[in-house]
Design a protein around this motif. Structure first.
Motif, PDB file in Angstrom:
ATOM      1  N   LYS A  57       0.780  -1.292  -0.167  1.00 55.90           N
ATOM      2  CA  LYS A  57       0.097  -0.028   0.035  1.00 55.90           C
ATOM      3  C   LYS A  57       0.781   1.151   0.266  1.00 55.90           C
ATOM      4  O   LYS A  57       2.147   1.024   0.553  1.00 55.90           O
ATOM      5  CB  LYS A  57      -0.757  -0.244   1.389  1.00 55.90           C
ATOM      6  N   THR A  58       0.356   2.500  -0.601  1.00 52.75           N
ATOM      7  CA  THR A  58       1.020   3.636  -0.330  1.00 52.75           C
ATOM      8  C   THR A  58       0.954   4.012   0.955  1.00 52.75           C
ATOM      9  O   THR A  58       0.132   3.950   1.652  1.00 52.75           O
ATOM     10  CB  THR A  58       0.450   4.634  -1.472  1.00 52.75           C
ATOM     11  N   LEU A  59       2.120   4.767   1.204  1.00 59.59           N
ATOM     12  CA  LEU A  59       2.162   5.602   2.535  1.00 59.59           C
ATOM     13  C   LEU A  59       1.392   6.736   2.610  1.00 59.59           C
ATOM     14  O   LEU A  59       0.851   7.063   3.754  1.00 59.59           O
ATOM     15  CB  LEU A  59       3.666   5.906   2.935  1.00 59.59           C
ATOM     16  N   ARG A  60       1.030   7.383   1.499  1.00 57.12           N
ATOM     17  CA  ARG A  60       0.170   8.141   1.281  1.00 57.12           C
ATOM     18  C   ARG A  60      -0.511   8.372  -0.070  1.00 57.12           C
ATOM     19  O   ARG A  60       0.125   8.476  -0.956  1.00 57.12           O
ATOM     20  CB  ARG A  60       1.088   9.841   1.561  1.00 57.12           C
ATOM     21  N   ALA A  61      -1.810   8.575  -0.089  1.00 59.87           N
ATOM     22  CA  ALA A  61      -2.570   8.746  -1.454  1.00 59.87           C
ATOM     23  C   ALA A  61      -2.173  10.109  -1.927  1.00 59.87           C
ATOM     24  O   ALA A  61      -2.214  11.076  -1.262  1.00 59.87           O
ATOM     25  CB  ALA A  61      -3.849   8.741  -1.084  1.00 59.87           C
ATOM     26  N   THR A  62      -1.392  10.291  -3.288  1.00 58.54           N
ATOM     27  CA  THR A  62      -1.107  11.289  -4.167  1.00 58.54           C
ATOM     28  C   THR A  62      -1.545  11.332  -5.292  1.00 58.54           C
ATOM     29  O   THR A  62      -1.334  10.368  -5.924  1.00 58.54           O
ATOM     30  CB  THR A  62       0.517  11.313  -3.948  1.00 58.54           C
ATOM     31  N   SER A  63      -2.181  12.380  -5.595  1.00 62.42           N
ATOM     32  CA  SER A  63      -2.573  12.302  -6.906  1.00 62.42           C
ATOM     33  C   SER A  63      -1.517  12.853  -7.882  1.00 62.42           C
ATOM     34  O   SER A  63      -0.782  13.896  -7.764  1.00 62.42           O
ATOM     35  CB  SER A  63      -3.789  13.508  -6.956  1.00 62.42           C
TER      36      SER A  63
END
Length: 319
Positions: free
Chosen positions: A169-175
């Motif tokens: 999983k990503t450590l933070r959702a980033t567009s």
């Protein structure tokens, strides 16, 4: 009719979730001043004074349709604001202007101590670190899946090999976009063979996959707790909302108390928790979104979530 103290709502132009709360506040006769930092200029004016009396003149905000003395605000709903990019300026000037806005407007708002914040952006930012969340969940006795955060490919391969199934999983959702195409990062199962030296570039989150029977989204608003069981055949239910089925559930009392304590440690008035339930009915903590979406859940379940936010923003507490 309530006393004439406004609720400030900071959010982007198209925010259906905020609209639901504002509609409820309007129904109750509570004044609302909606603004977005990106509109600074003709669409938003702010003034603040320090070391000058009278104190009532300490802060003022103007939008094309509303005006508010900041010291009179009863609450600030920090929903989904965006900050200006100043594309008409040169890159250097744009960075300068953006910094002045963030630290000027942001600083004026952060200094407000009278209104209730839901949530204060500094508290949101602190709670947005997943390693911090996982450590706090463990301290509170919540079940946490075995997790590794690393940029060491050897350690990552060893971790994956040691568990029946592991997801990344990503450590933070980033567009962001790649070759002009929007990129969305879902939770994905990963094998040891797929891990290579590219892992060294940045930290990655690897987590034991829970054999789940369902997911649970929990929205906490003040002291009100709304729990929704989400059923699907998907590893990451966000991939396809049309494939989901919803039902309202009641959490075990000890779990509910732990989630309330979790928010309290971060100084948050609201947050959305994602949990997974396994075949032994154990609730596993996955993550907290301190400013998560919930509007679609109210639409599907009829839970009075917008009313709970209106209670909190109006009275400083939930019923």
């Amino acid at each position: 009719m309530t006393e004439e103290r406004p609720v400030l709502v900071a959010t982007e132009a198209d925010d259906v979730t905020a609209d639901m709360v504002i509609t409820e506040l309007n129904r109750r006769g509570v004044p609302v001043v909606r603004f977005n930092p990106a509109e600074i200029g003709d669409g938003l004016t702010v003034s603040a004074r320090y070391g000058i009396r009278p104190a009532h003149a300490a802060g003022r905000m103007l939008t094309p349709s509303r005006a508010a003395h900041l010291d009179d605000a009863r609450a600030v709903y920090w929903r989904r604001p965006t900050w200006p990019a100043f594309p008409h300026l040169s890159p250097d000037d744009a960075r300068f202007a953006a910094a002045q806005t963030r630290y000027g407007l942001g600083g004026v708002l952060h200094a407000l101590t009278g209104p209730l914040w839901v949530n204060h952006p500094l508290r949101n930012a602190e709670a947005d670190y997943k390693p911090h969340q996982l450590a706090q969940a463990e301290r509170l006795g919540l079940a946490v899946p075995a997790t590794l955060i690393t940029n060491d490919p050897d350690e990552a391969r060893e971790f994956v090999a040691a568990h029946h199934a592991v997801i990344h999983k990503t450590l933070r959702a980033t567009s962001y976009q790649r070759d002009g195409v929007p990129v969305v990062s879902w939770a994905e199962q990963v094998t040891a063979e797929e891990i290579d030296d590219r892992v060294r570039v940045v930290p990655h989150l690897f987590q034991e996959r829970i054999g789940k029977t369902c997911d649970v989204r929990v929205l906490v608003v003040g002291r009100q707790v709304f729990a929704v069981r989400i059923e699907s055949d998907l590893l990451d239910w966000r991939r396809d909302y049309s494939a989901l089925a919803y039902s309202v559930i009641t959490l075990p009392a000890a779990l509910e108390a732990a989630l309330l304590a979790f928010l309290g440690t971060f100084g948050l008035m609201s947050g959305s928790f994602d949990l997974a339930v396994d075949h032994a009915d154990t609730y596993w903590f996955l993550e907290l979104n301190p400013n998560g979406q919930w509007g679609w859940l109210e639409e599907h379940t009829g839970l009075p979530m917008a009313a709970a936010f209106a209670d909190l923003l109006t009275q400083g507490e939930s019923r």
